[in-house]
Design an enzyme around this catalytic site. Structure first.
Site, PDB file in Angstrom:
ATOM      1  N   ASN A   1      -0.808 -16.948  21.476  1.00 45.52           N
ATOM      2  CA  ASN A   1      -0.958 -17.706  20.228  1.00 45.52           C
ATOM      3  C   ASN A   1       0.227 -17.345  19.334  1.00 45.52           C
ATOM      4  O   ASN A   1       0.293 -16.237  18.813  1.00 45.52           O
ATOM      5  CB  ASN A   1      -2.280 -17.325  19.542  1.00 45.52           C
ATOM      6  N   TRP A   2       1.136 -18.309  19.204  1.00 45.63           N
ATOM      7  CA  TRP A   2       2.352 -18.036  18.425  1.00 45.63           C
ATOM      8  C   TRP A   2       2.108 -18.162  16.922  1.00 45.63           C
ATOM      9  O   TRP A   2       3.017 -17.897  16.136  1.00 45.63           O
ATOM     10  CB  TRP A   2       3.469 -18.985  18.855  1.00 45.63           C
ATOM     11  N   LYS A   3       0.921 -18.613  16.529  1.00 42.54           N
ATOM     12  CA  LYS A   3       0.620 -18.801  15.099  1.00 42.54           C
ATOM     13  C   LYS A   3       1.772 -19.577  14.439  1.00 42.54           C
ATOM     14  O   LYS A   3       2.297 -20.506  15.025  1.00 42.54           O
ATOM     15  CB  LYS A   3       0.381 -17.459  14.417  1.00 42.54           C
TER      16      LYS A   3
ATOM     17  N   GLU B   1      -8.347 -17.309  11.658  1.00 39.46           N
ATOM     18  CA  GLU B   1      -7.453 -17.593  10.520  1.00 39.46           C
ATOM     19  C   GLU B   1      -7.719 -18.988   9.964  1.00 39.46           C
ATOM     20  O   GLU B   1      -7.566 -19.220   8.762  1.00 39.46           O
ATOM     21  CB  GLU B   1      -5.986 -17.412  10.958  1.00 39.46           C
TER      22      GLU B   1
ATOM     23  N   GLY C   1      -4.398  -8.812  14.863  1.00 39.69           N
ATOM     24  CA  GLY C   1      -3.179  -8.474  14.133  1.00 39.69           C
ATOM     25  C   GLY C   1      -3.223  -7.120  13.443  1.00 39.69           C
ATOM     26  O   GLY C   1      -2.378  -6.815  12.604  1.00 39.69           O
TER      27      GLY C   1
ATOM     28  N   HIS D   1     -10.055 -20.773  15.326  1.00 41.53           N
ATOM     29  CA  HIS D   1      -9.455 -19.434  15.202  1.00 41.53           C
ATOM     30  C   HIS D   1      -9.875 -18.837  13.866  1.00 41.53           C
ATOM     31  O   HIS D   1     -10.008 -19.551  12.871  1.00 41.53           O
ATOM     32  CB  HIS D   1      -7.927 -19.550  15.297  1.00 41.53           C
TER      33      HIS D   1
ATOM     34  N   GLU E   1     -12.990 -12.992  19.604  1.00 39.05           N
ATOM     35  CA  GLU E   1     -11.942 -12.334  18.831  1.00 39.05           C
ATOM     36  C   GLU E   1     -12.569 -11.654  17.611  1.00 39.05           C
ATOM     37  O   GLU E   1     -12.771 -12.307  16.576  1.00 39.05           O
ATOM     38  CB  GLU E   1     -10.924 -13.365  18.352  1.00 39.05           C
TER      39      GLU E   1
ATOM     40  N   GLY F   1      -1.877 -12.652  20.295  1.00 37.57           N
ATOM     41  CA  GLY F   1      -1.005 -13.079  19.205  1.00 37.57           C
ATOM     42  C   GLY F   1       0.343 -12.370  19.281  1.00 37.57           C
ATOM     43  O   GLY F   1       1.251 -12.800  19.991  1.00 37.57           O
ATOM     44  N   GLY F   2       0.462 -11.256  18.579  1.00 37.83           N
ATOM     45  CA  GLY F   2       1.734 -10.543  18.430  1.00 37.83           C
ATOM     46  C   GLY F   2       2.503 -10.348  19.730  1.00 37.83           C
ATOM     47  O   GLY F   2       3.704 -10.645  19.804  1.00 37.83           O
TER      48      GLY F   2
ATOM     49  N   SER G   1      -5.372  -7.728  19.191  1.00 39.75           N
ATOM     50  CA  SER G   1      -4.427  -6.634  19.479  1.00 39.75           C
ATOM     51  C   SER G   1      -4.382  -6.265  20.958  1.00 39.75           C
ATOM     52  O   SER G   1      -4.186  -5.094  21.303  1.00 39.75           O
ATOM     53  CB  SER G   1      -4.738  -5.412  18.603  1.00 39.75           C
TER      54      SER G   1
HETATM   55  C1  PEP Z   1      -4.771 -14.025  17.834  1.00 40.59           C
HETATM   56  O1  PEP Z   1      -3.962 -14.521  17.073  1.00 40.59           O
HETATM   57  O2  PEP Z   1      -5.641 -14.740  18.319  1.00 40.59           O
HETATM   58  C2  PEP Z   1      -4.678 -12.593  18.153  1.00 40.59           C
HETATM   59  C3  PEP Z   1      -5.565 -12.068  18.964  1.00 40.59           C
HETATM   60  O3  PEP Z   1      -3.647 -11.892  17.555  1.00 40.59           O
HETATM   61  P1  PEP Z   1      -3.171 -10.384  17.916  1.00 40.59           P
HETATM   62  O4  PEP Z   1      -3.074 -10.293  19.417  1.00 40.59           O
HETATM   63  O5  PEP Z   1      -1.858 -10.222  17.243  1.00 40.59           O
HETATM   64  O6  PEP Z   1      -4.227  -9.469  17.391  1.00 40.59           O
END
Ligand code: PEP
Length: 263
Positions: free
Chosen positions: A12-14, A106, A183, A104, A177, A244-245, A223
């Protein structure tokens, strides 16, 4: 009957990256992965990237020959209409997008996404043949308040109502999640994640029976990184990860993909 579930690793590049970065990213990713297109397409691991709307067309074009899927990060449930700023399923399909994130945390937290809108979007995706990757998860306050089961049950009930029957559960992916792990660098332990994944599968079993529930892929997000992915994927109800990251760095994500293939 138990259905074998293909693992999924989804990035997920957000709100990150530009069109000008797409080709170099995937060239580096594929090189780090070190597999031939035939090996990538062998059906042992589904690779998917949820990218910003402006990048969808370019990413889909670049990824198609690589055997990698491209997803949107959001979608509207209507095919067209007076919905300024929204994007529909036919628009996504036109540019080669085959999946979308839905709900999601966010989007739930900052953009008023609700269980009701998540359900409408999920239903529209299933009808349209676009894979919905639907996110659920509790906040830290909810976990500390002992509310994990009730929050996940509420979120899942609206998704299951949208699905309607167990027939299409292989065309749906649920991402667990925990909001406190996204994050933050604070991953759920494999045991914490497995217990919620098992809860999700038991809710699906209650709704549609064990055979239908065994077809549903439930991926973990929060994470996830190259150091913890193996342990997470070793759990019996964890069918992949939403990342994500670590998905922004081609070498990191390639390491995770190799670990997923080795599980
Ligand atoms: C996400 O954006 O869905 C996510 C899990 O981010 P991260 O891996 O950075 O926690």
């Amino acid at each position: 009957m138990t259905v074998a579930r293909v693992k999924m690793l989804a990035g997920n590049w957000k709100m990150h990256k530009l069109n000008s970065e797409v080709e170099a990213f995937f060239a580096a990713f594929v090189q780090s992965l070190g597999l031939s297109p035939e090996q990538r397409l062998a059906g042992r691991l589904d690779l998917l990237f949820a990218v910003p709307a402006t990048i969808l067309a370019q990413a889909a074009k670049t990824c198609k020959p690589l055997g990698i899927s491209v997803a949107a990060q959001n979608v509207h449930w209507e095919a067209s209409g007076a919905y300024t700023g929204e994007i529909s399923l036919p628009m996504l399909r036109e540019v080669g997008v085959t999946a979308t994130l839905i709900g999601h945390s966010e989007r739930r937290q900052y953009f008023a996404e609700t269980d009701a809108t998540v359900a409408k979007k999920t239903k529209a995706c299933l009808q349209d043949g676009v894979l919905p990757l639907v996110c659920v998860g509790e906040t830290l306050a909810e976990r500390d308040g002992g509310l994990v089961e009730s929050v996940i049950s509420r979120q899942m009930q609206s998704i299951l109502a949208a699905v309607g029957s167990g027939a299409g559960l292989s065309d749906l992916v649920v991402a667990y999640e925990p909001v406190w792990a996204i994050g933050t660098g604070r991953t759920a332990t494999a045991a914490q994640a497995q217990s919620v994944h098992a809860l999700i599968r038991s809710l699906v079993t209650d709704a549609f029976g064990a055979s239908a529930a065994s077809a549903l892929r439930i991926v973990y997000g929060g994470s996830a990184n190259p150091s913890n992915i193996k342990e997470l994927l070793a759990e019996k109800d964890i069918d992949g990860a939403l990342v994500g990251g670590a998905s922004l760095k081609p070498e990191e994500f390639a390491k995770m993909a190799r670990a997923a293939l080795a599980v």
